[in-house]
Design a protein around this motif. Sequence first.
Motif, PDB file in Angstrom:
ATOM      1  N   SER A 153       7.120  61.353 -13.474  1.00  0.00           N
ATOM      2  CA  SER A 153       6.950  60.004 -12.918  1.00  0.00           C
ATOM      3  C   SER A 153       6.044  59.263 -13.881  1.00  0.00           C
ATOM      4  O   SER A 153       5.097  59.847 -14.410  1.00  0.00           O
ATOM      5  CB  SER A 153       6.272  60.043 -11.550  1.00  0.00           C
ATOM      6  OG  SER A 153       7.052  60.770 -10.640  1.00  0.00           O
ATOM      7  N   TYR A 155       4.059  55.484 -14.516  1.00  0.00           N
ATOM      8  CA  TYR A 155       3.730  54.195 -13.922  1.00  0.00           C
ATOM      9  C   TYR A 155       3.025  53.280 -14.910  1.00  0.00           C
ATOM     10  O   TYR A 155       2.198  53.732 -15.711  1.00  0.00           O
ATOM     11  CB  TYR A 155       2.793  54.390 -12.723  1.00  0.00           C
ATOM     12  CG  TYR A 155       3.345  55.351 -11.701  1.00  0.00           C
ATOM     13  CD1 TYR A 155       4.376  54.963 -10.852  1.00  0.00           C
ATOM     14  CD2 TYR A 155       2.846  56.660 -11.600  1.00  0.00           C
ATOM     15  CE1 TYR A 155       4.893  55.844  -9.914  1.00  0.00           C
ATOM     16  CE2 TYR A 155       3.358  57.551 -10.661  1.00  0.00           C
ATOM     17  CZ  TYR A 155       4.384  57.136  -9.825  1.00  0.00           C
ATOM     18  OH  TYR A 155       4.894  58.008  -8.905  1.00  0.00           O
ATOM     19  N   ALA A 156       3.332  51.992 -14.810  1.00  0.00           N
ATOM     20  CA  ALA A 156       2.570  51.012 -15.576  1.00  0.00           C
ATOM     21  C   ALA A 156       1.210  50.876 -14.903  1.00  0.00           C
ATOM     22  O   ALA A 156       1.125  50.819 -13.676  1.00  0.00           O
ATOM     23  CB  ALA A 156       3.280  49.667 -15.558  1.00  0.00           C
ATOM     24  N   LEU A 157       0.168  50.855 -15.689  1.00  0.00           N
ATOM     25  CA  LEU A 157      -1.176  50.717 -15.122  1.00  0.00           C
ATOM     26  C   LEU A 157      -1.256  49.407 -14.351  1.00  0.00           C
ATOM     27  O   LEU A 157      -0.890  48.340 -14.849  1.00  0.00           O
ATOM     28  CB  LEU A 157      -2.231  50.728 -16.231  1.00  0.00           C
ATOM     29  CG  LEU A 157      -3.682  50.600 -15.739  1.00  0.00           C
ATOM     30  CD1 LEU A 157      -4.073  51.825 -14.908  1.00  0.00           C
ATOM     31  CD2 LEU A 157      -4.644  50.448 -16.900  1.00  0.00           C
ATOM     32  N   THR A 158      -1.706  49.500 -13.117  1.00  0.00           N
ATOM     33  CA  THR A 158      -1.846  48.318 -12.276  1.00  0.00           C
ATOM     34  C   THR A 158      -3.310  48.198 -11.910  1.00  0.00           C
ATOM     35  O   THR A 158      -3.934  49.184 -11.532  1.00  0.00           O
ATOM     36  CB  THR A 158      -1.006  48.491 -10.993  1.00  0.00           C
ATOM     37  OG1 THR A 158       0.283  48.934 -11.365  1.00  0.00           O
ATOM     38  CG2 THR A 158      -0.918  47.193 -10.237  1.00  0.00           C
ATOM     39  N   ASP A 179       1.003  42.654 -20.650  1.00  0.00           N
ATOM     40  CA  ASP A 179       2.353  42.854 -20.128  1.00  0.00           C
ATOM     41  C   ASP A 179       3.351  43.200 -21.226  1.00  0.00           C
ATOM     42  O   ASP A 179       4.307  43.939 -21.006  1.00  0.00           O
ATOM     43  CB  ASP A 179       2.850  41.592 -19.416  1.00  0.00           C
ATOM     44  CG  ASP A 179       2.225  41.452 -18.051  1.00  0.00           C
ATOM     45  OD1 ASP A 179       1.490  42.371 -17.631  1.00  0.00           O
ATOM     46  OD2 ASP A 179       2.472  40.420 -17.397  1.00  0.00           O
ATOM     47  N   GLU A 183       5.664  46.453 -21.245  1.00  0.00           N
ATOM     48  CA  GLU A 183       7.113  46.364 -21.335  1.00  0.00           C
ATOM     49  C   GLU A 183       7.640  47.221 -22.499  1.00  0.00           C
ATOM     50  O   GLU A 183       8.600  47.959 -22.366  1.00  0.00           O
ATOM     51  CB  GLU A 183       7.529  44.911 -21.551  1.00  0.00           C
ATOM     52  CG  GLU A 183       9.028  44.709 -21.442  1.00  0.00           C
ATOM     53  CD  GLU A 183       9.545  43.663 -22.394  1.00  0.00           C
ATOM     54  OE1 GLU A 183       8.791  43.225 -23.306  1.00  0.00           O
ATOM     55  OE2 GLU A 183      10.710  43.276 -22.257  1.00  0.00           O
ATOM     56  N   SER A 204      10.164  54.079 -11.786  1.00  0.00           N
ATOM     57  CA  SER A 204       9.079  54.891 -12.323  1.00  0.00           C
ATOM     58  C   SER A 204       9.366  56.387 -12.288  1.00  0.00           C
ATOM     59  O   SER A 204       8.456  57.188 -12.452  1.00  0.00           O
ATOM     60  CB  SER A 204       7.786  54.605 -11.554  1.00  0.00           C
ATOM     61  OG  SER A 204       7.489  53.234 -11.583  1.00  0.00           O
TER      62      SER A 204
ATOM     63  N   ARG B 523       5.429  31.706 -14.871  1.00  0.00           N
ATOM     64  CA  ARG B 523       6.317  32.222 -15.907  1.00  0.00           C
ATOM     65  C   ARG B 523       7.631  32.600 -15.259  1.00  0.00           C
ATOM     66  O   ARG B 523       7.677  33.063 -14.135  1.00  0.00           O
ATOM     67  CB  ARG B 523       5.672  33.443 -16.569  1.00  0.00           C
ATOM     68  CG  ARG B 523       4.428  33.070 -17.344  1.00  0.00           C
ATOM     69  CD  ARG B 523       3.605  34.283 -17.665  1.00  0.00           C
ATOM     70  NE  ARG B 523       4.231  35.090 -18.707  1.00  0.00           N
ATOM     71  CZ  ARG B 523       3.795  36.297 -19.060  1.00  0.00           C
ATOM     72  NH1 ARG B 523       2.794  36.854 -18.443  1.00  0.00           N
ATOM     73  NH2 ARG B 523       4.397  36.942 -20.030  1.00  0.00           N
ATOM     74  N   ARG B 548       7.291  39.206 -18.893  1.00  0.00           N
ATOM     75  CA  ARG B 548       7.622  40.460 -19.543  1.00  0.00           C
ATOM     76  C   ARG B 548       7.660  41.595 -18.538  1.00  0.00           C
ATOM     77  O   ARG B 548       8.402  42.545 -18.685  1.00  0.00           O
ATOM     78  CB  ARG B 548       6.597  40.765 -20.643  1.00  0.00           C
ATOM     79  CG  ARG B 548       6.571  39.726 -21.740  1.00  0.00           C
ATOM     80  CD  ARG B 548       7.926  39.555 -22.407  1.00  0.00           C
ATOM     81  NE  ARG B 548       8.244  40.689 -23.226  1.00  0.00           N
ATOM     82  CZ  ARG B 548       7.931  40.798 -24.504  1.00  0.00           C
ATOM     83  NH1 ARG B 548       7.318  39.803 -25.114  1.00  0.00           N
ATOM     84  NH2 ARG B 548       8.239  41.873 -25.175  1.00  0.00           N
ATOM     85  N   LYS B 549       6.791  41.499 -17.542  1.00  0.00           N
ATOM     86  CA  LYS B 549       6.729  42.587 -16.564  1.00  0.00           C
ATOM     87  C   LYS B 549       6.627  41.969 -15.189  1.00  0.00           C
ATOM     88  O   LYS B 549       5.755  41.159 -14.929  1.00  0.00           O
ATOM     89  CB  LYS B 549       5.487  43.438 -16.848  1.00  0.00           C
ATOM     90  CG  LYS B 549       5.182  44.456 -15.769  1.00  0.00           C
ATOM     91  CD  LYS B 549       3.971  45.305 -16.150  1.00  0.00           C
ATOM     92  CE  LYS B 549       3.658  46.332 -15.082  1.00  0.00           C
ATOM     93  NZ  LYS B 549       3.141  45.731 -13.856  1.00  0.00           N
ATOM     94  N   ALA B 553       4.770  49.242  -9.775  1.00  0.00           N
ATOM     95  CA  ALA B 553       4.850  50.593 -10.312  1.00  0.00           C
ATOM     96  C   ALA B 553       5.317  51.563  -9.223  1.00  0.00           C
ATOM     97  O   ALA B 553       6.257  52.322  -9.429  1.00  0.00           O
ATOM     98  CB  ALA B 553       3.500  51.009 -10.870  1.00  0.00           C
ATOM     99  N   LYS B 554       4.660  51.519  -8.069  1.00  0.00           N
ATOM    100  CA  LYS B 554       4.969  52.496  -7.018  1.00  0.00           C
ATOM    101  C   LYS B 554       5.593  51.813  -5.814  1.00  0.00           C
ATOM    102  O   LYS B 554       5.088  50.803  -5.340  1.00  0.00           O
ATOM    103  CB  LYS B 554       3.686  53.199  -6.576  1.00  0.00           C
ATOM    104  CG  LYS B 554       3.083  54.036  -7.668  1.00  0.00           C
ATOM    105  CD  LYS B 554       1.966  54.905  -7.114  1.00  0.00           C
ATOM    106  CE  LYS B 554       1.349  55.728  -8.240  1.00  0.00           C
ATOM    107  NZ  LYS B 554       0.380  56.693  -7.751  1.00  0.00           N
ATOM    108  N   TYR B 556       6.855  53.586  -2.607  1.00  0.00           N
ATOM    109  CA  TYR B 556       7.181  54.714  -1.734  1.00  0.00           C
ATOM    110  C   TYR B 556       7.038  54.291  -0.272  1.00  0.00           C
ATOM    111  O   TYR B 556       6.829  53.109   0.023  1.00  0.00           O
ATOM    112  CB  TYR B 556       6.293  55.915  -2.082  1.00  0.00           C
ATOM    113  CG  TYR B 556       6.476  56.358  -3.522  1.00  0.00           C
ATOM    114  CD1 TYR B 556       7.737  56.745  -3.984  1.00  0.00           C
ATOM    115  CD2 TYR B 556       5.424  56.348  -4.430  1.00  0.00           C
ATOM    116  CE1 TYR B 556       7.927  57.122  -5.312  1.00  0.00           C
ATOM    117  CE2 TYR B 556       5.600  56.724  -5.747  1.00  0.00           C
ATOM    118  CZ  TYR B 556       6.856  57.117  -6.185  1.00  0.00           C
ATOM    119  OH  TYR B 556       7.051  57.485  -7.488  1.00  0.00           O
TER     120      TYR B 556
END
Lengths: 346, 598
Positions: A153, A155-158, A179, A183, A204, B523, B548-549, B553-554, B556
């Motif tokens: 898994s 994940y992009a750091l949030t 970002d 990307e 993810s 954007r 761009r993003k 991420a999660k 669930y």
Amino acid sequence: MVAALAKEITLRRSELQGQQVETIYFGGGTPSVLEVDEVVQLISVIQTNYQLVDNPEITLEANPDDLSEDYIIALAKSPVNRLSIGIQSFFETDLRLMNRSHTAEQAVSSIKCATRYFDNISVDLIYGIPGMDDDQWQSNIEKAVSFGLPHISSYALTVEPKTALKKFIAEKLIPEIDDEQAERQFHLLVAQLGEVGYVNYETSNFGKPGFFSKNNTAYWQGKSYLGIGPSAHSFDGEKRGWNLRNNIKYMQALAADKLPITYETLSRTDRYNEYVMTGLRTIWGVSLQKVEHEFGKTYGAYLHRQAIKYIEQKLLFWDGDILLATKKGKFLVDGIASDLFMVNLS
Amino acid sequence: MKNIRNFCIIAHIDHGKSTLADRLLDFTGSVTEREKQDQLLDNMDLERERGITIKSHAIQMEYQYEGETYVLNLIDTPGHVDFSYEVSRSIAACEGALLVVDAAQSVQAQTISNLYLALENDLEIIPVLNKVDLPSANPEEVTDDIVDLLGCAPEEVIPASAKTGVGIEEILKAVIERVPAPEGSSDSPLQALVFDSVYNPFRGVETYFRVLNGEIKKGQKIKFMATGKSYFADEIGTLKLVQHPKPIIKTGDVGYLITGIKDAREVKVGDTITLNDTPAESAIEGFEDVKPMVFAGIYPVDTEDFEELRSSMEKLQLNDASLVFTPESSAALGFGFRCGFLGMLHMEIVQERLEREFNMTVITTVPNVSYHAFTTKNTNDHIIVNNPSDLPDPSTLDRVEEPYIKATIITKSDFVGNVMSLCIDKRGQITNQTYLTTERVELTFDMPLAEIVFDFYDRLKTVSKGYASFDYTPIGMRVSKLVRVDILLNAQPVDALSALVHFDNAQTIGKKMCEKLKELIPRQQFDIPIQAAIGSKIISRETIKALRKDVTAKCYGGDISRKRKLLEKQKKGKKRMRQVGNVEIPQQAFMAVLKLND
């Protein structure tokens, strides 16, 4: 707490109405703080009160620093048959920046040890970390792949509100999340894991065929689930419930034989919206046929119309009657899903 | 008539005018305990919330003094420059004025401008030094300031605190002894001055008036001299806290009139009421048709709500006669109205009342003043330009004139430099500089009204650290070099974002507009160029980079609900945005020009 969890499991025994339990997942927070016999005890409470399928998927999320060899050996003897290890990075600097309790060395040793006792292992990796260049990221991926694990898994750091990271960024001790970097690193990840046989079956999540997380897939396919413990969510196909967040209040409620849960009933629109939102994240996409069948022709026509713009922009595409995100669209699915939502303005 | 006193209270904003009025009502027993409510005279919710008086009202008190009963008519005046004409009519209905000055803040711009209005109308001025209880009060010095201003004796200044009740009795005594009783002839034909009107949804328009000559009796056929319309005086009476119907209102007194008029525009402040059959020879002087100063487009957020907006605006106009509007359409915003307001505060009030009273959320476009354009074909007759898109093509344009004002600013001598640079930056020309005291300076400028519309108050407050007060009066039209700056998003012009600005400022404003829009427009999935242009010449450019993003991420079991609700909210927000080409523009972008310096 374990007693409270056991009590909740018991009190809710009738909720599944004869459906069989296919997966059990110990996750959220740090379940590896539980002793193995506590884990075993909880599983047996489930077995006593619910019908399980043969060979259910039973996962435990664990931090590398909790995974001593003794712990792993004990786990291997328990019904737990899948491990999800919170590696995050193999670089010490990243781990310190994210305030993790384990070291880079523990990350490696925990995986090495786990692979001796378990086949079905997943690790998680974080990208888009400030200061992490593409080479470093690449070597993290390679390292993870080198253990021959069937599932990753990533994940992009949030940056969540009220966290140390948020504060450090605000104080300019750490640069802002970039970002473009996230990307780029996402696409590196998809390409690199794709080459060695991992399928990017959800935004993810990457798995070798046969090793997709059954538990998590259930969330995205709208299956029912029972969430046990503080803050856990449950879903029965129509109602979603969530438990009290606060540990003490949670335990007090159960001590008084009360379920600490609040429900909301999902409307047809809510369910359509959730299906679109989760579907676009997965390789199973959003099926027009399913939308028409479950929600009605109006929803199908609406979905079709709303999608046109994104198809023109090559962010979505139809594969037969399945709507999927393109490679370019994958990293933008939230805004797209939102636009495909049905909402009443009032 | 000899026992009637008509007076008003004039003051700079926040100097305690409304609180003092409450105190006077209290002291004369005009209010019962149950009726007490702060700022009794301000009865619109909005007024009470903002703590300012928007519309003026009147109230009658009775007071025993040395064995005689006096009738005291207090006419409240609005406290904002947007409403200066209404102030002037209220003042014209009085013989005396309480000039209230805050003992901490001393004389301010509005104190002076209102004082001049009162003096022009020959009012007896009773200076009141208010808020003497404040720890920051500076009674000696402020008394000196007042003495300097009025040329009165220091003893004539009444120290008071509307909050604690100090000085209230002295004020009432002064009103009776110093304010002259009304003069006027009861035998002459009726002349009554309309100084205010209020819309009552059940009874129609209530007109407030002051009888100068003659008398008015219930049931008489009366005539408004400016509008030329006649009505029957269905009900007349005096204004206590509640209305007291009376058979007659005599010379010198103040009262209300109900004729069944349903449209506020039929009653004009400053008009003269006379009898239909035996009219007065002339109207009372000073009547003006109030002209809107600031114009902006008002559009429904949802284009489908246009008809509902129209009916809301019509209802609002019934009790706000100074609001004018005509339908217009915009490529970006659809159908809406070009509205005229007395000023920026009035504009905000209309917007807020639409939301509160009619549940209409609206998009308001960049406000502008009213310009006069002359074409080369006809250099004598002007075209009125209330909307940037009405400006004739530059190739046919001879000249443009814009409204100018005389701005009066009072500030501390420390800030003179800052205030001057601000005013010069705003194309102002200084015409006078007077030291009121060694500390306090009065500056007068000729300035384009348009410059006041854009962020002037806020910047004045900033550069003077709050120590500046401001007032203005219109002084006519002047030729100006004006151009229209257009904004293009993704190469498409957005008409609702065009602005008329002075040529010298066009470059800067265009640049700031682009920068501000870059901040305000979210954007999207593609790059969006923002350009500012004069005609076909691009003067500034920015780009909103593509997203761009945009993915969680999660997602669930526990995340799904929360995320769905978040995305639903985003979708609703988007629905409120306006689409030009494929660019989505949030509402606040249309007001962006107002906040260019934030």
